[in-house]
Design a protein around this motif. Structure first.
Motif, mmCIF file in Angstrom:
data_model
loop_
_atom_site.group_PDB
_atom_site.id
_atom_site.type_symbol
_atom_site.label_atom_id
_atom_site.label_comp_id
_atom_site.label_asym_id
_atom_site.label_seq_id
_atom_site.Cartn_x
_atom_site.Cartn_y
_atom_site.Cartn_z
ATOM 1 N N LYS A 95 0.776 -1.200 0.214
ATOM 2 C CA LYS A 95 -0.187 0.137 -0.072
ATOM 3 C C LYS A 95 0.936 1.311 0.157
ATOM 4 O O LYS A 95 1.833 1.309 1.080
ATOM 5 N N GLN A 124 -0.898 -8.409 -3.580
ATOM 6 C CA GLN A 124 -2.123 -7.490 -3.600
ATOM 7 C C GLN A 124 -1.361 -6.025 -3.388
ATOM 8 O O GLN A 124 -0.337 -5.836 -2.805
ATOM 9 N N GLU A 126 -2.134 -1.792 -3.605
ATOM 10 C CA GLU A 126 -2.849 -0.555 -3.412
ATOM 11 C C GLU A 126 -2.288 0.720 -3.795
ATOM 12 O O GLU A 126 -1.229 0.753 -3.104
ATOM 13 N N ASP A 129 -5.566 6.288 -7.400
ATOM 14 C CA ASP A 129 -6.325 6.132 -8.225
ATOM 15 C C ASP A 129 -6.037 7.316 -9.420
ATOM 16 O O ASP A 129 -6.076 8.441 -9.050
ATOM 17 N N GLU A 186 -3.581 -8.897 -7.404
ATOM 18 C CA GLU A 186 -4.780 -7.840 -7.406
ATOM 19 C C GLU A 186 -4.371 -6.536 -7.206
ATOM 20 O O GLU A 186 -3.377 -6.099 -6.550
ATOM 21 N N GLY A 188 -5.728 -2.480 -6.367
ATOM 22 C CA GLY A 188 -6.798 -1.847 -6.091
ATOM 23 C C GLY A 188 -6.399 -0.336 -6.074
ATOM 24 O O GLY A 188 -5.468 0.006 -5.764
ATOM 25 N N SER A 190 -7.052 3.461 -4.880
ATOM 26 C CA SER A 190 -7.497 4.171 -3.687
ATOM 27 C C SER A 190 -8.143 5.724 -3.806
ATOM 28 O O SER A 190 -7.354 6.320 -4.542
ATOM 29 N N SER A 236 -8.127 -1.980 4.001
ATOM 30 C CA SER A 236 -8.010 -0.778 3.236
ATOM 31 C C SER A 236 -8.330 -1.238 1.798
ATOM 32 O O SER A 236 -9.045 -0.376 0.987
ATOM 33 N N PHE A 237 -7.626 -2.526 1.356
ATOM 34 C CA PHE A 237 -7.935 -2.817 0.047
ATOM 35 C C PHE A 237 -9.348 -3.157 -0.274
ATOM 36 O O PHE A 237 -9.642 -2.844 -1.525
ATOM 37 N N GLU A 238 -10.155 -3.799 0.618
ATOM 38 C CA GLU A 238 -11.655 -3.899 0.211
ATOM 39 C C GLU A 238 -12.435 -2.450 0.038
ATOM 40 O O GLU A 238 -13.473 -2.436 -0.613
ATOM 41 N N THR A 240 -11.288 -0.081 -1.962
ATOM 42 C CA THR A 240 -10.551 0.430 -2.998
ATOM 43 C C THR A 240 -11.391 0.220 -4.343
ATOM 44 O O THR A 240 -12.316 -0.623 -4.283
ATOM 45 N N GLN A 242 -11.451 -1.987 -7.217
ATOM 46 C CA GLN A 242 -10.566 -3.146 -7.738
ATOM 47 C C GLN A 242 -10.500 -3.340 -9.029
ATOM 48 O O GLN A 242 -11.623 -3.190 -9.641
#
Length: 297
Positions: A95, A124, A126, A129, A186, A188, A190, A236-238, A240, A242
């Motif tokens: 992240k 993963q 993050e 954006d 994955e 994501g 933010s 936190s990822f959940e 974002t 995705q």
């Protein structure tokens, strides 16, 4: 009285040794016991004192182990810690801002080590954006305040560079996924900027800042901080936006993707490039994705 009882409970062995030593000394002066009895009492006292010392050393070692579970590292040692973490890990959670170090070092090293060991790797990611212009502008201003001129890559932080770096991380994720079958990655995006970079391997949490001169914090697996920060990054990822990188499965990316391939990739992923980005800008995104420069060490 309660304090005295608590003290005696915590120091019973040492207090008992002191009492025995005093009694033996008194009896020796009064010549109550013979030499053999006195020697035996002395040995008992020494044994109690040795037990006390060993107990204190054990508690001290335990306390030291708990404090060293959180380590502070600086300078080139941060890079060495990352390299050690890359070696055996089966997962990596990140992240941060735009993922420049992730592209330059973490992804290639983790993928290469996993490929060599023939083990699966889960990643993963993050990042901010790139479609959020206000957020990217805020991030570029933050980075510019840390490094007013060009950084170690030779580039200055601007709005366009920030967006290109984020797009490059997305492209790199898809590129590596196509080249290593056992990589599950994955991504994501933010809506919130962070001033820290979080990297979690199978053994460590590595918390750094965007300023390469700032110290890093390490938290070992098995300690409460490791579990807490793992939960933090998952939660936190959940939150974002995705990106389904699996949608690019049928779009084959070349070893050096062309501008057309890059544009098709972002279209497939439903990521709209800024209208101001020319083919030269897209080519720059590809360069940053496939041939990134290490911005820190």
């Amino acid at each position: 009285m309660a304090r005295l009882v608590a003290w005696l409970r915590g120091n019973a062995d040492g207090f008992l040794a002191l009492v025995i030593a005093a009694v033996v000394a008194l009896l020796g002066v009064l010549d109550v016991f013979g030499t053999e009895q006195v020697n035996a009492a002395i040995l008992l006292t020494l044994a109690l004192l040795a037990t006390t010392l060993l107990r204190d050393r054990w508690f001290a070692a335990r306390a030291l182990a708990q404090t060293t579970a959180v380590r502070l590292v600086t300078g080139p040692e941060v890079g060495r810690v990352h390299a050690d973490a890359h070696h055996e890990t089966e997962q990596w959670m990140f992240k941060g801002g735009t993922g420049t170090y992730l592209r330059a070092v973490t992804l290639p090293e983790c993928v290469e080590n996993a490929r060599r060991a023939k083990r699966p790797l889960r990643v993963q990611v993050e990042i901010i954006d790139p479609a959020d212009q206000a957020l990217c502008h805020e991030y570029s201003q933050y980075r510019l305040s840390l490094t007013p001129g060009p950084d170690r890559t030779g580039d200055t932080w601007t709005l366009d560079r920030t967006r290109k770096e984020a797009f490059a991380t997305i492209l790199a994720a898809c590129w590596y996924r196509q080249r290593f079958t056992f990589l599950k990655i994955e991504v994501g995006l933010s809506k919130v900027m962070t001033t820290f970079r979080w990297d979690i391997s199978s053994s460590w949490v590595i918390m750094t800042q965007e300023d390469p001169a700032a110290p890093a914090l390490l938290f070992e697996k098995g300690k409460p901080h490791y579990r807490a920060y793992s939960r933090e990054l998952m939660a936190s990822f959940e939150q974002t936006r995705q990106i389904d990188v699996g949608r690019a499965r049928d779009l084959q990316l070349s070893d050096e993707p062309s501008v057309e391939e890059a544009r098709k990739l972002f279209a497939v992923l439903d990521l709209e490039l800024p209208g101001s980005f020319t083919d030269r800008d897209v080519a720059d995104i590809v360069r940053r994705a496939i041939q990134p420069k290490n911005p820190y060490w």
